[in-house]
Design an enzyme around this catalytic site. Structure first.
Site, mmCIF file in Angstrom:
data_model
loop_
_atom_site.group_PDB
_atom_site.id
_atom_site.type_symbol
_atom_site.label_atom_id
_atom_site.label_comp_id
_atom_site.label_asym_id
_atom_site.label_seq_id
_atom_site.Cartn_x
_atom_site.Cartn_y
_atom_site.Cartn_z
ATOM 1 N N GLU A 233 0.821 -1.214 0.000
ATOM 2 C CA GLU A 233 0.000 0.000 0.000
ATOM 3 C C GLU A 233 0.856 1.267 0.000
ATOM 4 O O GLU A 233 1.684 1.471 0.882
ATOM 5 C CB GLU A 233 -0.909 -0.006 1.246
ATOM 6 C CG GLU A 233 -1.820 1.209 1.329
ATOM 7 C CD GLU A 233 -2.713 1.190 2.575
ATOM 8 O OE1 GLU A 233 -2.488 0.361 3.476
ATOM 9 O OE2 GLU A 233 -3.640 2.028 2.633
ATOM 10 N N LYS A 235 1.460 5.541 -0.072
ATOM 11 C CA LYS A 235 0.905 6.686 0.660
ATOM 12 C C LYS A 235 1.710 7.941 0.332
ATOM 13 O O LYS A 235 2.913 7.873 0.104
ATOM 14 C CB LYS A 235 0.947 6.380 2.164
ATOM 15 C CG LYS A 235 0.319 7.437 3.027
ATOM 16 C CD LYS A 235 -0.034 6.871 4.398
ATOM 17 C CE LYS A 235 -0.500 7.983 5.314
ATOM 18 N NZ LYS A 235 -1.171 7.481 6.514
ATOM 19 N N HIS A 269 -4.862 8.312 0.073
ATOM 20 C CA HIS A 269 -3.401 8.365 0.056
ATOM 21 C C HIS A 269 -2.792 9.124 -1.107
ATOM 22 O O HIS A 269 -1.666 8.863 -1.521
ATOM 23 C CB HIS A 269 -2.831 6.943 0.102
ATOM 24 C CG HIS A 269 -2.948 6.330 1.447
ATOM 25 N ND1 HIS A 269 -2.274 5.197 1.832
ATOM 26 C CD2 HIS A 269 -3.671 6.701 2.533
ATOM 27 C CE1 HIS A 269 -2.581 4.892 3.077
ATOM 28 N NE2 HIS A 269 -3.438 5.792 3.522
ATOM 29 N N ASP A 301 -5.722 12.892 4.574
ATOM 30 C CA ASP A 301 -6.005 11.463 4.707
ATOM 31 C C ASP A 301 -6.672 11.201 6.060
ATOM 32 O O ASP A 301 -6.118 10.568 6.946
ATOM 33 C CB ASP A 301 -4.680 10.691 4.595
ATOM 34 C CG ASP A 301 -4.873 9.197 4.765
ATOM 35 O OD1 ASP A 301 -5.950 8.697 4.410
ATOM 36 O OD2 ASP A 301 -3.936 8.541 5.257
ATOM 37 N N ASP A 333 -11.238 1.040 4.874
ATOM 38 C CA ASP A 333 -10.229 1.603 5.774
ATOM 39 C C ASP A 333 -10.642 3.005 6.200
ATOM 40 O O ASP A 333 -10.290 3.993 5.565
ATOM 41 C CB ASP A 333 -8.856 1.626 5.079
ATOM 42 C CG ASP A 333 -7.758 2.044 6.038
ATOM 43 O OD1 ASP A 333 -8.023 2.121 7.255
ATOM 44 O OD2 ASP A 333 -6.621 2.303 5.582
#
Ligand code: RNT
Ligand code: ZN
Length: 425
Positions: A233, A235, A269, A301, A333
Site C-alpha cells: 500500500e 501513501k 493516500h 487522509d 479503511d
C-alpha cells in the site's frame, strides 16, 4: 422511529424499478445476484480506533495515522470487538470478510513480541471466522511500537531494527497462511509501511533501497499462494511524515509492476483533490489483481466514514465498466471515534455496497454506443438521469433478500444497541 416497509411494499417498489431499468436493457435480478457475490472486507479497527489489544511494557504511539473522537464504549478486548462486529454485520446485507491487524492478537495477557506472533495467537479469531462463515484478511502492524518510534521500520538504517520488522512480517504471512487454510481461500495480507520523515531528508534514496531489499527478503519465504496473497500500500504523507514517505505511489507502482504482489490503492493516500478511479484502467493493463482501501479523506487522509459520494460512485463504475470487479479485493479503511462506531461500520459498508450496486445497474452498453456514435449530449443526459433512477428500491430488495433492515430501518437497531450495550460499558 424509522418505519419499516412491509415485504409487499418492498416487492412492489422493486417491481417498478425493475421495469424502469429493464427499459434501458438492465437486468436488476442479475445485478442483485452479482452484488451478492462481491465480498467487502470489514476492517476490525473501526471498532476500537486502531488501538488493538497488545500488551506493552512501554508507551507507544505514531505511525502517521490517528483516530480522533471520544464516543463512549470502544471495544477494549477481542470478545467485545467480535460482539460489536457481529452487530454491525447483522445490519449489512451480502458477503463480508473481516480484516485484522497483528495488534489484535489474543495473547492471554502475555507480552508477545511482534516477531514472535504465531497462528495460535489468532486461534479464537479463526474459530469465530469459521463459525460465522466470514473469511479473514490480515495486516502486519508497523506502527504503535517502541521500535517504530523514530518513524522507520522496514527501511530503518539499523540492521537489528530492520531485521525485527522483517521477522514480524514473516510471522504475519505465516499467520495469514494459517487463516487461509482454515477458511479455504486466500487471506489477503496488506503491507502498509508508514516509514517516512517529517522534514526534507537529504537522502531519499537509501531508505527506498532498504525497503526493496526488506520486501524481497519477506516475500522470498515459501508461503502457499493458495492461502495467502500479498498487497503493498502506497501513501503520499502521514502525520509526522509530511515531507517524505518511503513507500510512495511511484515506489509501489514500480514494485507491483515488477513483482507478483498486488498494489493496494487507498482513496485517502493521494493529493487532496486526486481520486483513484482513473488509475484502475491503467493498472489493469499490467496487473490482473488489485486491493482497494475504500476510505474518505476530508482535506487530508482523515479516514472519514465512507459515504456514497462521487468518488465512490466513480470508483465502482470504473471497476464494473472495465470488468475488473472480480479481480479487485475490496477492503474498507476508515476510523471515526467521534460517532457510534457500529454506526460508522454500517454506514460505510452499506455506502460501499450501494456504490457497487449503482455501478451494476448502469446501462453501460447504451452509454458506450452513444459515446462511439458521437452522441455526447445523449450520453451526458442519460448519465444525469441515472442519478435519480430508483437504485434505492433495488437496494431495499437486496436488504430484504439478506434479511437485513432496509432503508433507514437499521438505524433503530443501532440506537437500541447503543442504549443496551455501548452506553453500559
Ligand atoms: C494508513 C493506511 C493503512 C491503515 C491500516 C490500519 O494510512 O491506510 O491501511 O489505515 O492498516
Ligand atoms: Zn489504507
Amino acid at each position: 422511529m424509522f418505519q419499516k416497509l412491509t415485504k409487499e411494499q418492498i416487492e412492489k417498489r422493486y417491481d417498478c424499478a425493475k421495469a424502469q431499468f429493464k427499459a434501458l436493457g438492465v437486468d436488476t435480478d442479475a445485478a442483485l445476484d452479482k452484488l451478492e457475490q462481491v465480498p467487502v472486507s470489514l476492517h476490525c479497527w473501526q471498532g476500537d480506533d486502531v488501538r488493538g489489544f497488545e500488551v506493552h511494557d512501554t508507551t507507544v504511539s505514531g505511525g502517521g495515522i490517528m483516530a480522533t473522537g471520544n464516543y463512549s464504549g470502544p471495544a477494549t478486548d477481542a470478545p467485545m470487538l467480535r460482539q460489536d462486529a457481529e452487530k454491525a454485520m447483522s445490519l449489512i446485507p451480502g458477503k463480508l470478510r473481516f480484516n485484522l491487524h497483528a495488534i489484535y492478537a489474543e495473547t492471554d495477557g502475555q507480552v508477545v513480541g511482534r516477531d514472535q506472533l504465531a497462528p495460535q495467537h489468532f486461534a479464537k479469531w479463526m474459530d469465530w471466522s469459521k463459525k460465522r462463515g466470514v473469511s479473514l484478511d490480515f495486516n502486519p502492524t508497523f506502527f504503535a511500537h517502541p521500535k517504530a518510534n523514530d518513524g522507520y521500520t522496514l527501511s530503518h538504517a539499523d540492521d537489528d531494527i530492520r531485521r525485527f520488522w522483517i521477522n514480524h512480517d514473516k510471522c504475519c504471512r505465516r499467520i495469514a497462511e494459517a487463516m487461509g487454510r482454515n477458511q479455504g481461500n486466500p487471506c489477503i495480507v496488506n503491507h502498509w509501511i508508514p516509514d517516512g520523515a517529517k522534514d526534507q531528508p537529504v537522502d531519499r534514496l537509501s531508505p527506498r533501497r532498504r525497503l526493496v531489499a526488506a520486501l524481497e527478503d519477506i516475500f522470498a519465504e515459501p508461503i502457499d499462494p493458495a492461502f495467502c496473497k500479498d498487497a503493498v500500500e502506497s501513501k503520499l504523507f502521514g502525520i509526522g511524515s509530511e515531507d517524505y514517505v518511503v513507500g510512495s505511489h511511484e515506489f509501489y507502482m514500480g514494485y507491483a509492476m515488477t513483482h507478483k504482489q498486488m498494489l493496494c490503492l487507498d482513496m485517502g493516500h493521494f493529493h487532496p483533490t486526486e481520486t483513484i478511479h482513473d488509475k484502475l484502467s491503467s493498472i489493469f493493463c499490467f496487473k490482473d489483481e488489485l486491493l482497494l482501501h475504500v476510505s474518505r479523506g476530508v482535506r487530508w487522509d482523515s479516514d472519514h466514514v465512507v459515504i456514497l459520494n462521487d468518488d465512490i460512485r466513480n470508483l465502482f463504475l470504473q471497476l464494473v465498466r472495465g470488468g475488473f470487479l472480480s479481480k479487485t479485493n475490496i477492503a474498507l479503511d476508515f476510523f471515526d471515534g467521534s460517532i457510534n462506531r457500529i454506526g460508522a461500520w454500517v454506514i460505510g459498508t452499506r455506502a460501499t455496497k450501494k456504490g457497487i450496486l449503482n455501478a451494476l445497474l448502469e446501462p453501460t452498453q447504451m452509454l458506450m454506443d452513444f459515446e462511439n456514435n458521437g452522441d455526447g449530449a445523449m450520453k451526458l443526459a442519460l448519465l444525469e438521469e441515472l442519478k435519480t433512477y430508483p437504485v434505492g428500491a433495488v437496494w431495499d430488495m437486496f436488504c430484504l433478500k439478506n434479511n437485513v433492515p432496509e432503508g433507514a430501518a437499521w438505524i433503530d437497531e443501532m440506537i437500541a444497541y447503543d442504549r443496551e450495550v455501548i452506553k453500559k460499558r
